[in-house]
Design a protein around this motif. Structure first.
Motif, mmCIF file in Angstrom:
data_model
loop_
_atom_site.group_PDB
_atom_site.id
_atom_site.type_symbol
_atom_site.label_atom_id
_atom_site.label_comp_id
_atom_site.label_asym_id
_atom_site.label_seq_id
_atom_site.Cartn_x
_atom_site.Cartn_y
_atom_site.Cartn_z
ATOM 1 N N PRO A 246 0.834 -1.510 0.211
ATOM 2 C CA PRO A 246 -0.077 0.259 -0.193
ATOM 3 C C PRO A 246 0.679 1.186 0.183
ATOM 4 N N LEU A 247 0.392 2.370 -0.606
ATOM 5 C CA LEU A 247 0.877 3.636 -0.812
ATOM 6 C C LEU A 247 0.793 3.990 0.647
ATOM 7 N N THR A 248 2.067 4.815 1.121
ATOM 8 C CA THR A 248 1.506 5.429 2.955
ATOM 9 C C THR A 248 1.705 7.601 2.177
ATOM 10 N N GLY A 249 2.282 7.682 1.051
ATOM 11 C CA GLY A 249 2.111 9.181 0.777
ATOM 12 C C GLY A 249 2.008 9.289 -0.469
ATOM 13 N N GLU A 250 2.288 10.890 -1.108
ATOM 14 C CA GLU A 250 2.753 11.486 -2.376
ATOM 15 C C GLU A 250 4.049 11.587 -2.644
ATOM 16 N N MET A 251 4.530 11.857 -3.907
ATOM 17 C CA MET A 251 5.826 11.866 -4.233
ATOM 18 C C MET A 251 5.721 13.292 -4.294
ATOM 19 N N LYS A 252 5.932 13.755 -3.869
ATOM 20 C CA LYS A 252 6.757 15.721 -4.101
ATOM 21 C C LYS A 252 7.889 15.995 -4.574
ATOM 22 N N PRO A 253 8.332 17.292 -5.365
ATOM 23 C CA PRO A 253 9.465 17.608 -5.513
ATOM 24 C C PRO A 253 10.016 18.237 -4.039
ATOM 25 N N ILE A 254 11.483 18.304 -4.177
ATOM 26 C CA ILE A 254 12.656 18.947 -3.218
ATOM 27 C C ILE A 254 11.884 20.718 -3.605
ATOM 28 N N GLY A 255 11.901 20.499 -2.616
ATOM 29 C CA GLY A 255 12.169 22.683 -2.304
ATOM 30 C C GLY A 255 10.925 22.813 -1.968
#
Length: 425
Positions: free
Chosen positions: A416-425
């Motif tokens: 299962p997924l537990t979060g979402e990918m985000k860019p640094i900064g």
């Protein structure tokens, strides 16, 4: 940690009851033949730049010593079990010597090794050369199999390995890149070692798949481990407009690179340093600079698998480790546990747990559920190798501490997924 010191503390040379002491506490009668002990040799990098991989060794071995108790039942006979540990010192040469010592001086029944090809490859080579059964993991299968000169048409006789492959980490990483809006220019940090040479391979590694998926590679060449200056790589990345950095780095090198990147004003949207950023202990000292670092995830408390030997779920194992040690769970914990799951499972299924060929035959027939997933060496992708699942993760700072979130599971939606990918900064 040396084998002598560990033994002196009474920690590993144990069969639940010490040596040949009977369950009643008396010495075994000389008139009664005692079952031959099963001696499991174990090599891992307990010191040196890869020592972080060995943090869970002691906990794992203590867990198994307790679970095995006064012996392992095989074909109606209980055999005492001893674990004999050697430190590879994060060195291929030392790993090879350690394996020889275990084979010739300790006369181990079976060899085990883990944590990057610097340890697993030379140990497996010595096992194959000397006809000793061997189980290894925590090295992508291509650097392990092909790095040892493996022939897919033939395979090996005594050495078995399980882990994910380059095709899995390539898929996982690029799937993560696809989640963000970038210019698709990727800078590579691949060292001159078995991992770096495998990941950069023009046929089997990242380059051809990156091209197919529309990404442009900026590769400054192989660098030497324990480098103290990444200015040339940073300058090249800045000149090319790199927004994604990927690599497979030992922890000290990543800290050097990431510190110098900040000093020199290089701020990519994605930073993936496999090996180096797999551990909370390695990223926590970076503080806010840890937020957004992404990495492959080979095991976590969220993985829906359980141990056939202890009955613990992945979540149970992680929780018990944290309670017993006071340390945060790490990915190698699951693979250290599964290394001995597979080893003991094969020993229990062997016709004679003291005969190398009998053990090798049992290893070849392995078909077992473990805390890292299903292990079946007959399924390939090449002889003697079984694959385990891989997903993508990212470190998110929560309450001042890094928390590893699973943000990509395209190849293994059962995790299962537990979060979402985000860019640094």
């Amino acid at each position: 940690m040396s084998n002598t010191n560990l033994s002196r503390r009474g920690f590993l040379r144990t069969s639940g009851a010490a040596g040949l002491v009977t369950a009643a506490g008396g010495l075994a009668s000389p008139a009664i033949a005692s079952p031959k002990p099963i001696k499991i040799g174990f090599v891992s990098p307990q010191t040196g730049p890869l020592a972080i991989f060995a943090e869970s060794d002691r906990y794992t071995l203590e867990t198994y010593a307790k679970a095995i108790g006064d012996g392992l039942m095989v074909n109606g006979t209980k055999h005492p079990v001893e674990f004999v540990v050697k430190d590879s010192q994060s060195s291929s040469n030392r790993a090879s010597s350690a394996a020889q010592e275990l084979i010739f001086d300790e006369e181990v029944t079976i060899l085990t090794a883990t944590s990057t090809p610097d340890t697993t490859n030379p140990v497996a080579d010595q096992a194959e050369l000397n006809g000793v059964p061997c189980v290894t993991n925590d090295t992508p299968w291509q650097p392990h199999f092909f790095g040892r000169g493996g022939n897919p048409e033939k395979g090996f006789q005594y050495t078995y390995h399980f882990f994910w492959g380059l095709e899995d980490v390539i898929s996982t990483f690029i799937n993560q890149w696809d989640m963000l809006d970038t210019n698709k220019i990727v800078g590579a940090l691949w060292p001159n070692d078995p991992d770096g040479n495998g990941w950069s391979d023009p046929k089997l590694g990242f380059p051809p798949v990156m091209t197919e998926r529309g990404y442009q590679l900026v590769d400054t060449g192989r660098y030497q481990n324990m480098s103290d200056d990444f200015s040339a790589q940073i300058a090249a990345f800045k000149d090319a407009g790199v927004e994604i950095v990927t690599g497979v780095m030992i922890p000290p090198d990543f800290v050097t690179f990431w510190t110098q990147a900040a000093q020199q004003g290089f701020n990519p949207k994605v930073m993936q340093a496999a090996k180096a950023t797999e551990f909370p202990q390695a990223v926590a000292p970076l503080g806010d600079r840890a937020d957004g670092l992404s990495v492959e995830v080979w095991w976590s408390p969220q993985h829906p698998f359980s141990s056939t030997f202890t009955g613990q779920s992945s979540a149970d194992l992680a929780a018990d480790y944290e309670a017993q040690t006071g340390n945060a769970w790490t990915m190698p914990l699951g693979f250290k546990h599964s290394l001995f799951e597979v080893t003991l499972n094969a020993l229990q299924r062997s016709e004679d747990p003291t005969d190398p060929d009998s053990i090798a035959a049992a290893l070849a027939a392995t078909d077992v559920e473990t805390v890292v997933g299903h292990i079946n060496f007959a399924n390939g992708p090449v002889p003697n190798v079984a694959k385990t699942p891989l997903v993508g993760g990212q470190w998110h700072m929560e309450g001042g501490k890094p928390v590893l979130k699973i943000v990509e599971n395209g190849d293994h939606p059962e995790i299962p997924l537990t979060g979402e990918m985000k860019p640094i900064g």
